[in-house]
Design a protein around this motif. Sequence first.
Motif, PDB file in Angstrom:
ATOM      1  N   LEU A   1       5.560   2.885  -7.421  1.00 51.06           N
ATOM      2  CA  LEU A   1       6.631   2.428  -6.543  1.00 51.06           C
ATOM      3  C   LEU A   1       6.449   2.923  -5.115  1.00 51.06           C
ATOM      4  N   LYS A   2       5.307   3.540  -4.838  1.00 52.19           N
ATOM      5  CA  LYS A   2       5.068   4.072  -3.499  1.00 52.19           C
ATOM      6  C   LYS A   2       5.080   2.939  -2.474  1.00 52.19           C
ATOM      7  N   GLY A   3       5.852   3.129  -1.407  1.00 53.87           N
ATOM      8  CA  GLY A   3       5.936   2.140  -0.350  1.00 53.87           C
ATOM      9  C   GLY A   3       6.925   1.025  -0.605  1.00 53.87           C
ATOM     10  N   ILE A   4       7.540   0.999  -1.800  1.00 56.23           N
ATOM     11  CA  ILE A   4       8.515  -0.042  -2.126  1.00 56.23           C
ATOM     12  C   ILE A   4       9.919   0.496  -1.848  1.00 56.23           C
ATOM     13  N   VAL A   5      10.726  -0.278  -1.153  1.00 55.55           N
ATOM     14  CA  VAL A   5      12.127   0.094  -0.942  1.00 55.55           C
ATOM     15  C   VAL A   5      12.854  -0.094  -2.276  1.00 55.55           C
ATOM     16  N   LYS A   6      13.327   0.978  -2.850  1.00 52.73           N
ATOM     17  CA  LYS A   6      13.886   0.910  -4.214  1.00 52.73           C
ATOM     18  C   LYS A   6      15.100  -0.006  -4.311  1.00 52.73           C
TER      19      LYS A   6
ATOM     20  N   ARG B   1      -3.726   0.228 -16.618  1.00 52.18           N
ATOM     21  CA  ARG B   1      -3.073   0.167 -15.306  1.00 52.18           C
ATOM     22  C   ARG B   1      -1.639  -0.368 -15.393  1.00 52.18           C
ATOM     23  N   PHE B   2      -1.187  -0.699 -16.590  1.00 51.30           N
ATOM     24  CA  PHE B   2       0.199  -1.138 -16.766  1.00 51.30           C
ATOM     25  C   PHE B   2       1.119   0.017 -16.407  1.00 51.30           C
ATOM     26  N   ASN B   3       2.026  -0.181 -15.455  1.00 57.37           N
ATOM     27  CA  ASN B   3       2.819   0.922 -14.936  1.00 57.37           C
ATOM     28  C   ASN B   3       4.301   0.578 -14.909  1.00 57.37           C
ATOM     29  N   ILE B   4       5.069   1.498 -14.353  1.00 59.54           N
ATOM     30  CA  ILE B   4       6.526   1.347 -14.366  1.00 59.54           C
ATOM     31  C   ILE B   4       6.996   0.178 -13.502  1.00 59.54           C
ATOM     32  N   LYS B   5       6.233  -0.151 -12.449  1.00 60.23           N
ATOM     33  CA  LYS B   5       6.624  -1.304 -11.624  1.00 60.23           C
ATOM     34  C   LYS B   5       6.574  -2.586 -12.434  1.00 60.23           C
ATOM     35  N   LEU B   6       5.497  -2.769 -13.199  1.00 61.05           N
ATOM     36  CA  LEU B   6       5.402  -3.946 -14.058  1.00 61.05           C
ATOM     37  C   LEU B   6       6.486  -3.919 -15.129  1.00 61.05           C
ATOM     38  N   ALA B   7       6.763  -2.720 -15.661  1.00 61.83           N
ATOM     39  CA  ALA B   7       7.804  -2.588 -16.685  1.00 61.83           C
ATOM     40  C   ALA B   7       9.167  -2.989 -16.128  1.00 61.83           C
ATOM     41  N   ILE B   8       9.473  -2.561 -14.900  1.00 60.44           N
ATOM     42  CA  ILE B   8      10.757  -2.916 -14.287  1.00 60.44           C
ATOM     43  C   ILE B   8      10.859  -4.427 -14.092  1.00 60.44           C
ATOM     44  N   ASP B   9       9.763  -5.052 -13.667  1.00 61.53           N
ATOM     45  CA  ASP B   9       9.766  -6.512 -13.499  1.00 61.53           C
ATOM     46  C   ASP B   9      10.064  -7.209 -14.824  1.00 61.53           C
ATOM     47  N   ILE B  10       9.479  -6.706 -15.902  1.00 60.90           N
ATOM     48  CA  ILE B  10       9.710  -7.319 -17.211  1.00 60.90           C
ATOM     49  C   ILE B  10      11.145  -7.060 -17.672  1.00 60.90           C
ATOM     50  N   ILE B  11      11.676  -5.874 -17.382  1.00 62.50           N
ATOM     51  CA  ILE B  11      13.063  -5.570 -17.747  1.00 62.50           C
ATOM     52  C   ILE B  11      14.019  -6.562 -17.090  1.00 62.50           C
ATOM     53  N   VAL B  12      13.792  -6.840 -15.805  1.00 63.43           N
ATOM     54  CA  VAL B  12      14.647  -7.793 -15.086  1.00 63.43           C
ATOM     55  C   VAL B  12      14.569  -9.171 -15.733  1.00 63.43           C
ATOM     56  N   GLU B  13      13.356  -9.628 -16.051  1.00 58.85           N
ATOM     57  CA  GLU B  13      13.181 -10.956 -16.651  1.00 58.85           C
ATOM     58  C   GLU B  13      13.769 -11.013 -18.056  1.00 58.85           C
ATOM     59  N   ALA B  14      13.566  -9.943 -18.835  1.00 60.78           N
ATOM     60  CA  ALA B  14      14.083  -9.931 -20.212  1.00 60.78           C
ATOM     61  C   ALA B  14      15.608  -9.917 -20.228  1.00 60.78           C
ATOM     62  N   TRP B  15      16.228  -9.210 -19.283  1.00 60.13           N
ATOM     63  CA  TRP B  15      17.696  -9.194 -19.213  1.00 60.13           C
ATOM     64  C   TRP B  15      18.208 -10.578 -18.799  1.00 60.13           C
TER      65      TRP B  15
ATOM     66  N   ASP C   1      -0.571  12.420 -14.868  1.00 61.73           N
ATOM     67  CA  ASP C   1      -1.131  12.119 -13.562  1.00 61.73           C
ATOM     68  C   ASP C   1      -0.879  10.678 -13.147  1.00 61.73           C
ATOM     69  N   GLU C   2      -0.943   9.768 -14.125  1.00 64.35           N
ATOM     70  CA  GLU C   2      -0.914   8.346 -13.768  1.00 64.35           C
ATOM     71  C   GLU C   2       0.422   7.942 -13.178  1.00 64.35           C
ATOM     72  N   GLU C   3       1.526   8.479 -13.709  1.00 60.55           N
ATOM     73  CA  GLU C   3       2.833   8.056 -13.245  1.00 60.55           C
ATOM     74  C   GLU C   3       3.607   9.184 -12.592  1.00 60.55           C
ATOM     75  N   GLY C   4       2.933  10.276 -12.224  1.00 63.27           N
ATOM     76  CA  GLY C   4       3.650  11.409 -11.665  1.00 63.27           C
ATOM     77  C   GLY C   4       4.075  11.185 -10.229  1.00 63.27           C
ATOM     78  N   ASP C   5       4.871  12.133  -9.716  1.00 63.69           N
ATOM     79  CA  ASP C   5       5.319  12.064  -8.331  1.00 63.69           C
ATOM     80  C   ASP C   5       4.133  12.151  -7.399  1.00 63.69           C
ATOM     81  N   ASP C   6       4.204  11.384  -6.346  1.00 61.58           N
ATOM     82  CA  ASP C   6       3.181  11.456  -5.308  1.00 61.58           C
ATOM     83  C   ASP C   6       3.780  12.222  -4.145  1.00 61.58           C
ATOM     84  N   ASN C   7       3.666  13.533  -4.190  1.00 60.27           N
ATOM     85  CA  ASN C   7       4.313  14.379  -3.208  1.00 60.27           C
ATOM     86  C   ASN C   7       3.335  14.960  -2.191  1.00 60.27           C
ATOM     87  N   ASP C   8       2.139  14.409  -2.112  1.00 55.98           N
ATOM     88  CA  ASP C   8       1.153  14.963  -1.199  1.00 55.98           C
ATOM     89  C   ASP C   8       1.569  14.789   0.258  1.00 55.98           C
ATOM     90  N   ASP C   9       2.209  13.691   0.547  1.00 58.19           N
ATOM     91  CA  ASP C   9       2.573  13.408   1.916  1.00 58.19           C
ATOM     92  C   ASP C   9       3.970  12.807   1.946  1.00 58.19           C
TER      93      ASP C   9
END
Length: 588
Positions: free
Chosen positions: A249-254, A373-387, A471-479
């Motif tokens: 979700l980096k760079g995406i306005v939540k 590479r299936f991640n939470i962004k794709l999961a959220i998109d599917i959640i919206v469509e499934a609902w 690591d794959e879905e952790g916080d990106d707190n480097d910057d």
Amino acid sequence: MSKRPGSKPSSHGSKRKTFSIEEKLEIIKRFERNERTCDIARATGIKESTLRAIRDNAVRIKETSMTGTTTISAKSVRIRPKEIAEMERLLSIWIEGKKSRTTFLTIKGKALSIYADLKRKSPNPAEVAPFRASCGWFSGFKHRYNFQNLHFSSETTSTEQKGAKEFPAVIQKLIKEEGYTLDQIFNFDETIIYYKRLPQRTYISKAEKHTPGYKASKDRLTVMFGANASGDLKLKPVVVYRSDNPRALKGIVKASLGVHYRYSKKGWLTAQICIDIFAEFFPVIEYYCKKKNLAFKILIIIDNAPSHPPTIAELNPKVKFIFLPQETASLIQPLDLGVMTLFKAYYLKRTFKLLIAATGGENAETVIEFWKRFNIKLAIDIIVEAWNDVTKECLHRAWKKMLPNLIHDFKEFEPSEQLKKIKASCVELAKQVGFEEVDDEDIDELLEPHSNDLTTEDLQQLADGQVEADDEEGDDNDDDESQSTPRQLATSQLSGVLSVIEKQLQWLEDNDYNAERSRIVVHGIRTNLEPYRQLLYERRKLAKQQKLDIYFKLVRKKHLEDNEPHPSTSGIPTSCPVSNKPPSTTSQ
């Protein structure tokens, strides 16, 4: 002397063996000499589990000996088996994550289950002390973990059924007295989604079982849904995840996501999140009532989970909250009666469709590559469509047990039949992906509500922080600065992409012998791309306006520069032209 229910007569046949500080120190010295536990046990006649307990507490025992504690007091020190301590730690996490308030009997069953798992994994299961989960243990556990709201309960299945039978009549009476319509009555419920979990017999699930370390299929989201009894208003889902800023979700306005995204350390709905989210729901519901020419007078029926604090009833005087009787949610709560299962079936179906789309064709990814590479962004998109797939009729039909006298318009809609069709479609899609071994039972197992209960392994991962360390879905707190910078669509690149797509669409129109098919596809794609075309138009319009602004600014600047007075050595300003006319004599 009265005894508590469930207590057993004390056993006088065996006494606990105690050891003095000197004896314990001697055992510790043997370990320090690298003697094996089995050898010490044969030499001293002490059980290996007791020896290991003394070894694990060596530092504390040495500190006790140095402070001069007497032998008598030292003998009274009781070493609790480490399996019980670990079980209580995991049990406390399980209770915190429980969707509904729980009772002694439920906790006892889970405690025994966790302890059995820990005993089975122990190097010497036969030497692990027995555990009965007695009333005395329960009282001590509550005190140690500050669960003072847990009480002994004589609640039985018949009591739950009685409450579930009587509650709808109470609700219908309230609705009649207060004049609520079905549009004004809402139910909210949450469920757990293991968003990267596939049926057990797929080769991806089988391979993961034998992979050490973190299991991606254990990663989960808590999703909260809300809708009214007419099914006319479905509120935006709430997704709670364990990471505040996942890389996907980096760079995406939540706020631009199709869900309300929230964060909690364990990925559970918390009381604070619940309070905050209802404060956001109320304006949406009020606007809906205004459009329907209804008074903003709302009745919300919700279960009594720990994450639903009583204080939510104080948020708005025009919103009335009614909490379901304890342990009756699975019997009468509308969204629990088929809606959650249907949603999960739609989620699985759309996941398989996405797999097929991503792995089909030449030079496409393999299933394993895509799933990695299936991640939470794709999961959220599917959640919206499934609902969105959950129909108005389904949401309306779910209130039949709660409001039997008010729900009539079924139009022969039966959720169970719809679920059956979706599951059959999931099996067919799974085979297209390459999961030939998947059948109806695998899909049923994945959709069962009990599959959401945390296992001992899940609880250990939560307790040890393994999930947060992924690591794959952790916080990106480097910057921190980069997190606040939204993604950018460069105008030139956007224009180029739209141009390429248009050329490809034109190719389809020119080469497809089926004119109707190409017309439908091309028209659909062009319609869906319209928001991007509008964005490109607005940007070009803005850029043109900016160029004009810059041009006129330069013109004004040049004009001002041309009319500025210039210094002169004669003392006469050069900006004041000297007149060629002689001075007038009439003014004298």
